[in-house]
Scaffold this motif. Structure first.
Motif, PDB file in Angstrom:
ATOM      1  N   LEU A  69       0.824  -1.208   0.000  1.00 51.03           N
ATOM      2  CA  LEU A  69       0.000   0.000   0.000  1.00 51.03           C
ATOM      3  C   LEU A  69       0.862   1.264   0.000  1.00 51.03           C
ATOM      4  CD1 LEU A  69      -2.918  -0.872   2.458  1.00 51.03           C
ATOM      5  CD2 LEU A  69      -2.948  -0.840  -0.044  1.00 51.03           C
ATOM      6  N   LEU A  70       1.932   1.214   0.765  1.00 52.87           N
ATOM      7  CA  LEU A  70       2.835   2.360   0.858  1.00 52.87           C
ATOM      8  C   LEU A  70       3.481   2.660  -0.492  1.00 52.87           C
ATOM      9  CD1 LEU A  70       3.910   4.073   3.320  1.00 52.87           C
ATOM     10  CD2 LEU A  70       5.999   2.711   3.110  1.00 52.87           C
ATOM     11  N   LEU A  71       3.975   1.602  -1.145  1.00 58.81           N
ATOM     12  CA  LEU A  71       4.640   1.799  -2.434  1.00 58.81           C
ATOM     13  C   LEU A  71       3.635   2.216  -3.503  1.00 58.81           C
ATOM     14  CD1 LEU A  71       7.109  -1.222  -2.288  1.00 58.81           C
ATOM     15  CD2 LEU A  71       7.674   1.207  -2.116  1.00 58.81           C
ATOM     16  N   ASP A  72       2.414   1.703  -3.396  1.00 55.71           N
ATOM     17  CA  ASP A  72       1.367   2.091  -4.338  1.00 55.71           C
ATOM     18  C   ASP A  72       1.035   3.571  -4.178  1.00 55.71           C
ATOM     19  OD1 ASP A  72      -0.494   1.189  -6.373  1.00 55.71           O
ATOM     20  OD2 ASP A  72      -2.049   1.738  -4.920  1.00 55.71           O
ATOM     21  N   ALA A  73       0.953   4.025  -2.917  1.00 57.63           N
ATOM     22  CA  ALA A  73       0.670   5.436  -2.655  1.00 57.63           C
ATOM     23  C   ALA A  73       1.803   6.318  -3.173  1.00 57.63           C
ATOM     24  CB  ALA A  73       0.462   5.659  -1.156  1.00 57.63           C
ATOM     25  N   LEU A  74       3.030   5.849  -2.969  1.00 58.30           N
ATOM     26  CA  LEU A  74       4.189   6.596  -3.470  1.00 58.30           C
ATOM     27  C   LEU A  74       4.113   6.741  -4.988  1.00 58.30           C
ATOM     28  CD1 LEU A  74       7.169   7.685  -2.874  1.00 58.30           C
ATOM     29  CD2 LEU A  74       7.915   5.425  -3.591  1.00 58.30           C
ATOM     30  N   SER A  75       3.779   5.629  -5.655  1.00 62.76           N
ATOM     31  CA  SER A  75       3.687   5.624  -7.104  1.00 62.76           C
ATOM     32  C   SER A  75       2.606   6.612  -7.588  1.00 62.76           C
ATOM     33  CB  SER A  75       3.382   4.205  -7.569  1.00 62.76           C
ATOM     34  OG  SER A  75       3.075   4.187  -8.921  1.00 62.76           O
ATOM     35  N   ARG A  76       1.437   6.561  -6.950  1.00 65.22           N
ATOM     36  CA  ARG A  76       0.359   7.479  -7.345  1.00 65.22           C
ATOM     37  C   ARG A  76       0.758   8.929  -7.135  1.00 65.22           C
ATOM     38  NH1 ARG A  76      -4.592   5.616  -8.207  1.00 65.22           N
ATOM     39  NH2 ARG A  76      -4.782   3.362  -8.147  1.00 65.22           N
ATOM     40  N   ARG A  77       1.450   9.162  -6.035  1.00 64.88           N
ATOM     41  CA  ARG A  77       1.830  10.534  -5.717  1.00 64.88           C
ATOM     42  C   ARG A  77       2.801  11.075  -6.775  1.00 64.88           C
ATOM     43  NH1 ARG A  77       1.119  14.747  -3.085  1.00 64.88           N
ATOM     44  NH2 ARG A  77       2.913  16.036  -2.642  1.00 64.88           N
ATOM     45  N   LEU A  78       3.795  10.255  -7.135  1.00 58.72           N
ATOM     46  CA  LEU A  78       4.811  10.718  -8.078  1.00 58.72           C
ATOM     47  C   LEU A  78       4.253  10.876  -9.494  1.00 58.72           C
ATOM     48  CD1 LEU A  78       7.965   8.712  -6.945  1.00 58.72           C
ATOM     49  CD2 LEU A  78       7.518  11.148  -6.681  1.00 58.72           C
ATOM     50  N   LEU A  79       3.220  10.103  -9.823  1.00 59.73           N
ATOM     51  CA  LEU A  79       2.737  10.109 -11.211  1.00 59.73           C
ATOM     52  C   LEU A  79       1.420  10.857 -11.360  1.00 59.73           C
ATOM     53  CD1 LEU A  79       3.436   6.367 -12.112  1.00 59.73           C
ATOM     54  CD2 LEU A  79       4.902   8.333 -12.492  1.00 59.73           C
ATOM     55  N   ARG A  80       0.953  11.517 -10.293  1.00 57.30           N
ATOM     56  CA  ARG A  80      -0.435  11.972 -10.303  1.00 57.30           C
ATOM     57  C   ARG A  80      -0.762  12.969 -11.401  1.00 57.30           C
ATOM     58  NH1 ARG A  80       2.162  14.844  -6.576  1.00 57.30           N
ATOM     59  NH2 ARG A  80       1.623  17.001  -6.084  1.00 57.30           N
ATOM     60  N   HIS A  81       0.235  13.732 -11.858  1.00 57.88           N
ATOM     61  CA  HIS A  81      -0.081  14.759 -12.851  1.00 57.88           C
ATOM     62  C   HIS A  81      -0.170  14.241 -14.268  1.00 57.88           C
ATOM     63  CE1 HIS A  81      -0.219  18.163 -10.308  1.00 57.88           C
ATOM     64  NE2 HIS A  81       0.999  18.000  -9.854  1.00 57.88           N
ATOM     65  N   TRP A  82       0.456  13.099 -14.513  1.00 58.43           N
ATOM     66  CA  TRP A  82       0.593  12.811 -15.933  1.00 58.43           C
ATOM     67  C   TRP A  82       0.365  11.371 -16.337  1.00 58.43           C
ATOM     68  CZ3 TRP A  82       4.745   9.824 -17.836  1.00 58.43           C
ATOM     69  CH2 TRP A  82       5.741   9.522 -16.893  1.00 58.43           C
ATOM     70  N   HIS A  83       0.481  10.412 -15.440  1.00 61.21           N
ATOM     71  CA  HIS A  83       0.436   9.037 -15.943  1.00 61.21           C
ATOM     72  C   HIS A  83      -0.948   8.431 -15.796  1.00 61.21           C
ATOM     73  CE1 HIS A  83       1.861   4.850 -16.575  1.00 61.21           C
ATOM     74  NE2 HIS A  83       2.596   5.493 -17.445  1.00 61.21           N
ATOM     75  N   GLU A  84      -1.343   7.649 -16.799  1.00 61.75           N
ATOM     76  CA  GLU A  84      -2.686   7.055 -16.808  1.00 61.75           C
ATOM     77  C   GLU A  84      -2.940   6.218 -15.563  1.00 61.75           C
ATOM     78  OE1 GLU A  84      -5.087   7.725 -18.798  1.00 61.75           O
ATOM     79  OE2 GLU A  84      -3.852   9.036 -20.024  1.00 61.75           O
ATOM     80  N   SER A  85      -1.906   5.559 -15.047  1.00 58.86           N
ATOM     81  CA  SER A  85      -2.099   4.657 -13.915  1.00 58.86           C
ATOM     82  C   SER A  85      -2.535   5.402 -12.661  1.00 58.86           C
ATOM     83  CB  SER A  85      -0.798   3.896 -13.631  1.00 58.86           C
ATOM     84  OG  SER A  85       0.187   4.784 -13.153  1.00 58.86           O
ATOM     85  N   ALA A  86      -2.287   6.715 -12.598  1.00 56.43           N
ATOM     86  CA  ALA A  86      -2.630   7.491 -11.400  1.00 56.43           C
ATOM     87  C   ALA A  86      -3.801   8.427 -11.683  1.00 56.43           C
ATOM     88  CB  ALA A  86      -1.418   8.290 -10.940  1.00 56.43           C
ATOM     89  N   ARG A  87      -4.625   8.034 -12.634  1.00 57.99           N
ATOM     90  CA  ARG A  87      -5.622   8.940 -13.172  1.00 57.99           C
ATOM     91  C   ARG A  87      -6.770   9.246 -12.217  1.00 57.99           C
ATOM     92  NH1 ARG A  87      -6.097  10.691 -19.000  1.00 57.99           N
ATOM     93  NH2 ARG A  87      -7.244  12.547 -18.497  1.00 57.99           N
ATOM     94  N   HIS A  88      -7.195   8.260 -11.412  1.00 55.38           N
ATOM     95  CA  HIS A  88      -8.468   8.415 -10.688  1.00 55.38           C
ATOM     96  C   HIS A  88      -8.386   9.211  -9.398  1.00 55.38           C
ATOM     97  CE1 HIS A  88     -10.620   6.022 -13.477  1.00 55.38           C
ATOM     98  NE2 HIS A  88      -9.701   5.091 -13.409  1.00 55.38           N
ATOM     99  N   GLU A  89      -7.271   9.867  -9.180  1.00 56.38           N
ATOM    100  CA  GLU A  89      -7.122  10.515  -7.879  1.00 56.38           C
ATOM    101  C   GLU A  89      -7.881  11.827  -7.780  1.00 56.38           C
ATOM    102  OE1 GLU A  89      -3.697  11.037  -4.613  1.00 56.38           O
ATOM    103  OE2 GLU A  89      -3.121  11.023  -6.704  1.00 56.38           O
ATOM    104  N   SER A  90      -7.700  12.710  -8.753  1.00 51.24           N
ATOM    105  CA  SER A  90      -8.276  14.059  -8.636  1.00 51.24           C
ATOM    106  C   SER A  90      -9.669  14.150  -9.205  1.00 51.24           C
ATOM    107  CB  SER A  90      -7.429  15.062  -9.392  1.00 51.24           C
ATOM    108  OG  SER A  90      -7.327  14.642 -10.732  1.00 51.24           O
TER     109      SER A  90
END
Lengths: 256, 249
Positions: free
Chosen positions: A235-256
């Motif tokens: 969960l921690l590494l997943d959160a880190l990944s979402r945080r780092l990619l939140r502006h641009w990568h499709e994998s982190a799309r559903h956050e905002s």
């Protein structure tokens, strides 16, 4: 949050069935302890087991960081020099497919410091997904962007830091999420094989001890803690990944 | 005539697999001109453009360019932006790579010129296709290019957006007079923008027609007039001949 409710209900159901089966049939604790017995063991030996968990986590986190740094570095080197990749990548695969249990006896003979032994074995389990994922990411940098960098006279360093590294980041993070679990598994296996009970006592050694003494509730308490740790790490590494990619990568799309 | 910005002397390209991408081409491009390369798919237009950019080497012939090193910009069919960087950072890229000072002012000015003032902090995925292409153009012009090479930049856009970007590109060029080489499939686009159209044959590509486009005044109303329709018909006919020439060869 419906998605969280369903697994929780399922889990409770299984635990209830387990508890009643043990009680109704009067199964002795050295064969199968009931969930409440495990919780009791967690409660009474909690501080001691958490101390052992800290030791295990120390090795796991150190191995994961080492794997992240060396894995990314190796991937960069392999991507820069084609000959190096052709020469060395098969050995990286070799590293991955070799069960670390079979390597452990040698490492234990060659290396005196038990922390270093555990670190090496956990690193061996964790490093390959990072190498192979990062390498894939480095190779999938956009060809037109590469041309653009060439056109504007980018140095090798500029291309590496401004184009290749960001292109590879999502892949690297994907590798890191896999490696988090592998580093923990590697540490646990290494502790069990190295038989570190005397000198360097992690949670896996406690689990082994308890099972030898047929204290199964205590052994299962160790198991629960280790699984929870693995899950938390993910969960921690997943959160880190979402945080780092939140502006641009499709994998982190559903956050905002 | 003044010195050519680009001079190609029997430049040809054969790929390592033996495919002849470009038969010998001899071409001279005047500084400050707007030249369109038109031809069927696979005729080597893009190869020619990449040769001129220096992104690929010719297998025969010689080429001279007057543009300073780092004075050439390239706009691809896709906007080709870095998805991890903001609009401002994307536009700043050529300046950062060259180690230029005063980046912020130049980036703001370039964004202003393409009509994207105030979008600097956005990320590419928040923009429409047309806006992404505007960012790509801003990145190309931010260095004050001597040579601007464009490879079907508007092909993926809807017609309305395309017309708008044509209008804006034309205005930008009229104000700055960079040397532009523009690859397109669209005859209307080529006639609207260019003062010269070079028509190429199907593969292996070579130049089959080279026509000047003389239109009195270029603005958005131009597309409605007879002159424009006549020029389009003329280019269309030449392109038809080129296809026949290719088929016969």
């Amino acid at each position: 949050m419906k998605p969280a409710i369903m697994p929780a209900v399922f889990g409770l159901l299984v635990l209830t069935l387990w508890e009643s089966a043990v009680r109704i049939n009067g199964v002795p604790e050295y064969i199968l302890p009931s969930p409440t017995a495990i919780i009791m063991a967690l409660w009474t030996s909690g501080p001691e087991l958490l101390g052992a968990l800290a030791v295990t986590l120390q090795v796991t986190v150190a191995a994961l960081i080492l794997a992240a740094v060396t894995g990314a570095g190796i991937a960069f080197a392999l991507a820069q020099w084609k000959t190096a990749e052709q020469t060395l990548f098969p050995y990286a695969v070799f590293l991955q497919v070799t069960p670390i249990v079979t390597v452990a006896p040698f490492i234990i003979i060659w290396v005196e410091n038990i922390f270093v032994v555990l670190l090496i074995l956990a690193w061996m389990s964790a490093v390959f997904p990072i190498i192979s994922n990062t390498l894939l990411g480095l190779k999938s940098a956009d060809a037109n962007l590469k041309d653009m960098f060439r056109l504007y006279g980018a140095s090798r360093w500029q291309t590496a830091t401004r184009l290749l590294a960001p292109s590879a980041l999502p892949y690297f993070l994907g590798g890191l999420r896999i490696s988090g679990g592998l580093a923990l598994i590697g540490t646990v296996v290494a502790e069990m094989v190295a038989g570190t009970s005397g000198t360097y006592s992690g949670l896996a050694s406690r689990l082994m001890e308890a099972s030898y003494r047929l204290e199964l509730a205590r052994a299962l308490a160790c198991f629960v803690l280790l699984s929870a740790t693995g899950f938390a790490l993910y969960l921690l590494l997943d959160a880190l990944s979402r945080r780092l990619l939140r502006h641009w990568h499709e994998s982190a799309r559903h956050e905002s | 005539m003044s010195e050519s910005a680009i001079r190609l002397n029997r430049v040809a390209k054969t790929f390592p697999n033996g495919t002849v991408a470009l038969s010998p081409v001899t071409l001279s491009i005047a500084p400050g001109s707007f030249t369109s390369l038109v031809g069927p798919s696979g005729c080597g237009k893009s190869t020619l453009l990449r040769l001129i950019a220096g992104l690929t080497e010719p297998t025969a012939g010689a080429m001279t360019r007057t543009a300073r090193p780092g004075g050439t910009s390239f706009v691809f069919q896709d906007a080709t932006l870095m998805p991890w960087a903001t609009v401002a950072d994307n536009v700043a890229l050529p300046l950062r790579l060259a180690g230029v000072a005063d980046i912020k002012t130049k980036v703001d000015e370039a964004l202003e010129r393409v009509g994207l003032a105030g979008f600097g902090a956005s990320y590419p995925r928040e923009l429409s296709g047309g806006m992404k292409m505007r960012v790509s153009i801003a990145r190309a012009v931010v260095i004050g290019p001597e040579l601007l090479l464009m490879d079907e930049p508007f092909a993926a856009l809807d017609e309305f957006t395309r017309f708008k970007l044509n209008d804006d590109l034309l205005a930008l060029w009229q104000n700055n007079r960079w040397t532009v080489i523009f690859v397109t499939h669209s005859i209307r686009e080529a006639v609207f923008l260019s003062d010269r159209i070079v028509i190429m044959s199907p593969r292996p590509g070579r130049v089959v027609a080279d026509m000047a486009i003389n239109l009195p005044q270029r603005d958005a109303d131009l597309r409605l007039g007879h002159d424009f329709a006549d020029q389009c018909a003329r280019v269309s006919a030449a392109l038809g001949d080129a296809m026949h020439a290719g088929a016969a060869a």
